[in-house]
Write an enzyme that holds these catalytic residues in place. Sequence first.
Site, short mmCIF file in Angstrom:
data_model
loop_
_atom_site.label_atom_id
_atom_site.label_comp_id
_atom_site.label_asym_id
_atom_site.label_seq_id
_atom_site.Cartn_x
_atom_site.Cartn_y
_atom_site.Cartn_z
N TYR A 215 -16.01 16.46 -16.13
CA TYR A 215 -16.54 15.09 -16.13
C TYR A 215 -17.65 14.97 -15.06
O TYR A 215 -17.51 15.46 -13.94
CB TYR A 215 -15.39 14.11 -15.86
CG TYR A 215 -15.86 12.71 -15.57
CD1 TYR A 215 -16.71 12.05 -16.45
CD2 TYR A 215 -15.46 12.05 -14.42
CE1 TYR A 215 -17.15 10.76 -16.18
CE2 TYR A 215 -15.89 10.76 -14.15
CZ TYR A 215 -16.75 10.13 -15.03
OH TYR A 215 -17.19 8.86 -14.76
N ASP B 222 -6.95 18.99 -14.91
CA ASP B 222 -7.25 17.62 -15.31
C ASP B 222 -6.90 17.52 -16.80
O ASP B 222 -7.60 18.06 -17.65
CB ASP B 222 -8.73 17.32 -15.05
CG ASP B 222 -9.11 15.89 -15.41
OD1 ASP B 222 -8.42 15.29 -16.27
OD2 ASP B 222 -10.12 15.39 -14.88
N LYS C 186 -7.63 6.45 -19.65
CA LYS C 186 -7.93 6.96 -21.00
C LYS C 186 -6.71 6.86 -21.91
O LYS C 186 -6.22 5.77 -22.13
CB LYS C 186 -8.47 8.37 -20.90
CG LYS C 186 -9.47 8.59 -19.76
CD LYS C 186 -10.69 7.71 -19.86
CE LYS C 186 -11.62 7.98 -18.68
NZ LYS C 186 -12.57 6.92 -18.45
N ARG D 285 0.84 -1.19 0.00
CA ARG D 285 0.00 0.00 0.00
C ARG D 285 0.88 1.24 0.00
O ARG D 285 0.59 2.23 -0.65
CB ARG D 285 -0.96 0.02 1.20
CG ARG D 285 -1.69 1.35 1.32
CD ARG D 285 -2.93 1.36 2.22
NE ARG D 285 -2.89 0.46 3.33
CZ ARG D 285 -2.14 0.62 4.44
NH1 ARG D 285 -1.34 1.67 4.55
NH2 ARG D 285 -2.20 -0.26 5.41
O1 P1T Z 1 -12.93 6.90 -14.55
P1 P1T Z 1 -11.78 7.37 -13.74
O2 P1T Z 1 -10.49 6.71 -14.09
O3 P1T Z 1 -12.07 7.41 -12.29
O4 P1T Z 1 -11.53 8.90 -14.20
C1 P1T Z 1 -12.42 9.94 -13.92
C2 P1T Z 1 -12.26 11.04 -14.94
C3 P1T Z 1 -11.57 12.18 -14.58
N1 P1T Z 1 -11.40 13.20 -15.44
C4 P1T Z 1 -11.90 13.15 -16.70
C5 P1T Z 1 -11.71 14.31 -17.62
C6 P1T Z 1 -12.60 12.01 -17.12
O5 P1T Z 1 -13.08 12.00 -18.37
C7 P1T Z 1 -12.80 10.93 -16.22
C8 P1T Z 1 -13.58 9.73 -16.60
N2 P1T Z 1 -14.41 9.90 -17.70
C9 P1T Z 1 -15.22 8.97 -18.25
C10 P1T Z 1 -15.38 7.73 -17.77
C11 P1T Z 1 -15.97 9.42 -19.43
O6 P1T Z 1 -16.51 8.58 -20.18
O7 P1T Z 1 -16.02 10.63 -19.67
#
Ligand code: P1T
Length: 381
Positions: free
Chosen positions: A102, A174, A199, A50
Amino acid sequence: MSQEYKIDTLAIHAGQEPDPSTGAIMTPIYQTSTYVQPDVGQHLGYEYSRTDNPTRTALQANLAALEGAKHGLVFASGLAATDIVMRLMRPGDHIVVGDDVYGGTYRMFDKVLKHYGLEFSYIDLTDLDAFQQALRPNTKLVWLETPTNPNLKLADIAALSELAHARQAQVVVDNTFASSYLQNPLALGADIVLHSTTKYLGGHSDVVGGAVMLNNTEIYEQLKFLQNAIGSVPGPQDCWLVLRGIKTLAVRMERHCRNALTLAQWLSDHPAVAQVLYPGLPDHPQHELAKRQMRDFGGMISIILKGGEPAAREMVKRTHLFALAESLGGVESLIEVPYAMTHASTADSDIAVDPGLVRLSVGIEHIDDLQADLAEALKEL
Ligand code: P1T
């Protein structure tokens, strides 16, 4: 590894030395929860996974190099990374947030963190006057996406950072939509960069993860403490998948961008399409900023259909190559209706998503096949 190397090279090598015990060129997946200690109070660099794990260490160093940052930290998801950064805040602090983020980020701020005494204002960050007016004496943080999800608006990172710093507020960018290949916010004055590594960085829709990169060692120490204290860490296999994905970041991004620009131009002339939102088009309101701030314009396109929500819902049912799914940034093309899917939690909020908006994550398939798929789906809509 020398910071003189170009990002294409850093993506493949940074943080990754051949394994000293075997010469393995790929960083091993250290699938272990704990580490034997030679004596009480002594360890060979690792105590418990962890706290730290060698596969994670390699990914953190790699990601820091991609953003030209001193420090990198990874988390179990993009939202876990967001959660850790927000734990730097204290009750009574005010956070200015872009009015297009998001849906899950908005949901965390509005449905979770608001109840812990944090105040949020959602502001159109393309408007610097509106931004300045939103700053308060207790504003501690500015949270922005650029390009935004899903309206693909751009925020001027350098200008906003200067204004925020004049008021002692920190700036978090972000950078998920651009990826580290297209945009490096720290070099433009931001304090913290955040990614959903799910992503473009991972790039293959096979892993969920998040990351934070920054230069300030004091804040890094606080975040590292929180990473261990809260425990929202990724496992070694997930870290390895992101490391592997990043190796091809440069070539993937080039193809994502080329395919997206071609499709955006073609969609602009399509009779079923009212509007194409893509920073690479000269009529995008922040096209000039995009040219200054980004290396290229990215793989995400949003379109607003003349037929509104019914047409949007029909279109996403008709595509074959563009799979109807949430998420983005993988090699395969995806399509979705943010109003009803990724941004459903922003209904009745300051975050405005057009019900007739269709979001495309343009993959790296052959452009002719992608265009034919969209042409078929848009027929008589
Ligand atoms: O899904 P996660 O890895 O927890 O990420 C969150 C997140 C944060 N910032 C942006 C700009 C994002 O697009 C996302 C996650 N977005 C999607 C799952 C989506 O389909 O837009």
